[in-house]
Design a protein around this motif. Structure first.
Motif, PDB file in Angstrom:
ATOM      1  N   SER A  18       0.936  24.315 -12.135  1.00 13.43           N
ATOM      2  CA  SER A  18       1.983  24.028 -11.146  1.00 13.43           C
ATOM      3  C   SER A  18       1.988  22.580 -10.656  1.00 13.43           C
ATOM      4  N   ARG A  19       1.022  21.781 -11.091  1.00 12.16           N
ATOM      5  CA  ARG A  19       0.890  20.416 -10.576  1.00 12.16           C
ATOM      6  C   ARG A  19       2.094  19.551 -10.894  1.00 12.16           C
ATOM      7  N   THR A  20       2.683  19.674 -12.083  1.00 12.11           N
ATOM      8  CA  THR A  20       3.812  18.818 -12.472  1.00 12.11           C
ATOM      9  C   THR A  20       4.986  18.988 -11.520  1.00 12.11           C
ATOM     10  N   ALA A  21       5.306  20.237 -11.200  1.00 16.91           N
ATOM     11  CA  ALA A  21       6.433  20.494 -10.294  1.00 16.91           C
ATOM     12  C   ALA A  21       6.163  19.922  -8.911  1.00 16.91           C
ATOM     13  N   TYR A  22       4.941  20.106  -8.399  1.00 18.45           N
ATOM     14  CA  TYR A  22       4.624  19.572  -7.076  1.00 18.45           C
ATOM     15  C   TYR A  22       4.533  18.049  -7.086  1.00 18.45           C
ATOM     16  N   ALA A  23       4.133  17.474  -8.190  1.00 19.61           N
ATOM     17  CA  ALA A  23       4.098  16.013  -8.284  1.00 19.61           C
ATOM     18  C   ALA A  23       5.498  15.433  -8.168  1.00 19.61           C
ATOM     19  N   ARG A  24       6.479  16.118  -8.746  1.00 22.54           N
ATOM     20  CA  ARG A  24       7.872  15.655  -8.611  1.00 22.54           C
ATOM     21  C   ARG A  24       8.305  15.708  -7.162  1.00 22.54           C
ATOM     22  N   MET A  25       7.922  16.756  -6.458  1.00 31.10           N
ATOM     23  CA  MET A  25       8.238  16.863  -5.036  1.00 31.10           C
ATOM     24  C   MET A  25       7.588  15.738  -4.246  1.00 31.10           C
ATOM     25  N   GLU A  26       6.387  15.375  -4.621  1.00 30.86           N
ATOM     26  CA  GLU A  26       5.646  14.338  -3.904  1.00 30.86           C
ATOM     27  C   GLU A  26       6.274  12.955  -4.063  1.00 30.86           C
ATOM     28  N   THR A  27       6.969  12.735  -5.182  1.00 31.46           N
ATOM     29  CA  THR A  27       7.603  11.424  -5.375  1.00 31.46           C
ATOM     30  C   THR A  27       8.682  11.163  -4.330  1.00 31.46           C
ATOM     31  N   ALA A  28       9.198  12.239  -3.725  1.00 32.94           N
ATOM     32  CA  ALA A  28      10.207  12.097  -2.662  1.00 32.94           C
ATOM     33  C   ALA A  28       9.567  12.054  -1.278  1.00 32.94           C
ATOM     34  N   GLY A  29       8.242  12.040  -1.238  1.00 30.53           N
ATOM     35  CA  GLY A  29       7.537  11.926   0.037  1.00 30.53           C
ATOM     36  C   GLY A  29       6.843  13.192   0.489  1.00 30.53           C
ATOM     37  N   GLY A  30       7.072  14.292  -0.232  1.00 29.07           N
ATOM     38  CA  GLY A  30       6.421  15.536   0.163  1.00 29.07           C
ATOM     39  C   GLY A  30       7.292  16.364   1.086  1.00 29.07           C
ATOM     40  N   TRP A  31       6.652  17.027   2.018  1.00 33.01           N
ATOM     41  CA  TRP A  31       7.355  17.944   2.911  1.00 33.01           C
ATOM     42  C   TRP A  31       8.007  17.214   4.079  1.00 33.01           C
TER      43      TRP A  31
ATOM     44  N   MET B 275       0.845  -1.198   0.000  1.00 31.02           N
ATOM     45  CA  MET B 275       0.000   0.000   0.000  1.00 31.02           C
ATOM     46  C   MET B 275       0.875   1.240   0.000  1.00 31.02           C
ATOM     47  N   LEU B 276       0.622   2.171  -0.951  1.00 30.55           N
ATOM     48  CA  LEU B 276       1.416   3.375  -1.047  1.00 30.55           C
ATOM     49  C   LEU B 276       1.010   4.364   0.045  1.00 30.55           C
ATOM     50  N   THR B 277       2.002   5.022   0.640  1.00 33.69           N
ATOM     51  CA  THR B 277       1.744   6.037   1.656  1.00 33.69           C
ATOM     52  C   THR B 277       1.582   7.389   0.978  1.00 33.69           C
ATOM     53  N   ALA B 278       0.558   8.115   1.362  1.00 31.59           N
ATOM     54  CA  ALA B 278       0.329   9.435   0.771  1.00 31.59           C
ATOM     55  C   ALA B 278       1.452  10.375   1.171  1.00 31.59           C
ATOM     56  N   PRO B 279       1.889  11.249   0.284  1.00 33.02           N
ATOM     57  CA  PRO B 279       2.935  12.209   0.644  1.00 33.02           C
ATOM     58  C   PRO B 279       2.457  13.140   1.747  1.00 33.02           C
ATOM     59  N   SER B 280       3.397  13.584   2.571  1.00 35.44           N
ATOM     60  CA  SER B 280       3.025  14.439   3.701  1.00 35.44           C
ATOM     61  C   SER B 280       2.359  15.739   3.257  1.00 35.44           C
ATOM     62  N   SER B 281       2.700  16.207   2.066  1.00 33.51           N
ATOM     63  CA  SER B 281       2.117  17.454   1.564  1.00 33.51           C
ATOM     64  C   SER B 281       0.631  17.328   1.277  1.00 33.51           C
ATOM     65  N   ASP B 282       0.100  16.098   1.262  1.00 31.61           N
ATOM     66  CA  ASP B 282      -1.342  15.926   1.075  1.00 31.61           C
ATOM     67  C   ASP B 282      -2.143  16.515   2.230  1.00 31.61           C
ATOM     68  N   ILE B 283      -1.472  16.861   3.324  1.00 28.88           N
ATOM     69  CA  ILE B 283      -2.170  17.506   4.428  1.00 28.88           C
ATOM     70  C   ILE B 283      -2.753  18.844   3.975  1.00 28.88           C
ATOM     71  N   ALA B 284      -2.122  19.443   2.951  1.00 26.54           N
ATOM     72  CA  ALA B 284      -2.614  20.709   2.398  1.00 26.54           C
ATOM     73  C   ALA B 284      -3.066  20.576   0.957  1.00 26.54           C
ATOM     74  N   PHE B 285      -2.410  19.679   0.215  1.00 27.61           N
ATOM     75  CA  PHE B 285      -2.749  19.499  -1.199  1.00 27.61           C
ATOM     76  C   PHE B 285      -3.890  18.489  -1.324  1.00 27.61           C
TER      77      PHE B 285
END
Length: 204
Positions: free
Chosen positions: A24-37, A1-11
């Motif tokens: 701006s979604r593409t840039a933030y999606a790249r950030m999310e691949t590393a787990g978010g914030w 099961m994939l864990t949601a990125p921490s940035s999903d708390i706001a996104f």
């Protein structure tokens, strides 16, 4: 099961839809691949917190009505207890207790830190609670030689944090910093004037 990125708390899905529509979604999606914030208090964040003199704390009641409150004190009044926890002595104020009432209905909390001098701002998401009956903890969080009257403790459990760019932050300085800089300047001017007079080059 994939864990949601921490940035999903706001996104939220709605936020992501708008990001996609506005490009701006593409840039933030790249950030999310590393787990978010970040989800822990790093040394850099701890250093920032140690210098904070004021911050804003946002809560909302069970109906979603938001409320923002300012908290201030000497540097270090907001303390890092561990890599997931911030706390501070809540001083007596106007005794409306809106923040505390909101927290009893909804513990979700947002803290906004801003450093005007260096044009830095940090956003923290988490959950908070008020502790009313722990005088030892309250005493440990009370800044030394500070005249405010402590009332209770707020403990903030961090879930995610992010920093903002400095764009549009006005640069402002604490009065005491300006006073020290002016005093240093005046002392240097006096030193140079005395040197000129000694060499016979003083202005009439």
């Amino acid at each position: 099961m994939l864990t949601a990125p921490s940035s999903d708390i706001a996104f939220t899905p709605s936020v992501k839809t708008i990001q996609s529509r506005k490009g701006s979604r593409t840039a933030y999606a790249r950030m999310e691949t590393a787990g978010g914030w970040e989800t822990t208090i790093t040394p850099d964040l701890a250093a920032f917190v140690s210098e904070v003199r004021s911050f804003f704390i946002a809560t909302a009641n069970s109906e979603g009505q938001p409320y923002i409150q300012h908290r201030g004190g000497p540097p270090g009044f907001l303390k890092v207890l561990d890599e997931k926890t911030l706390a501070f002595a809540d001083f007596k104020g106007n005794r409306q207790f809106i923040t505390q009432g909101n927290l009893e209905e909804n513990p979700k909390t947002f803290i906004f830190l801003i450093d005007y001098a260096h044009r830095r701002r940090i956003k923290l998401w988490g959950r908070a609670e008020i502790v009313e009956d722990d005088p030892t903890l309250l005493a440990s969080l009370m800044p030394a030689d500070y005249s405010a009257r402590p009332d209770q403790v707020m403990i903030f459990k961090l879930e995610a944090w992010d920093s903002n760019c400095p764009q549009h932050i006005p640069q402002r300085f604490e009065a005491e910093y300006v006073s020290r800089a002016l005093a240093s300047r005046d002392a240097r001017i006096a030193e140079l004037e005395a040197l000129l007079e000694k060499k016979g080059g003083a202005r009439p």
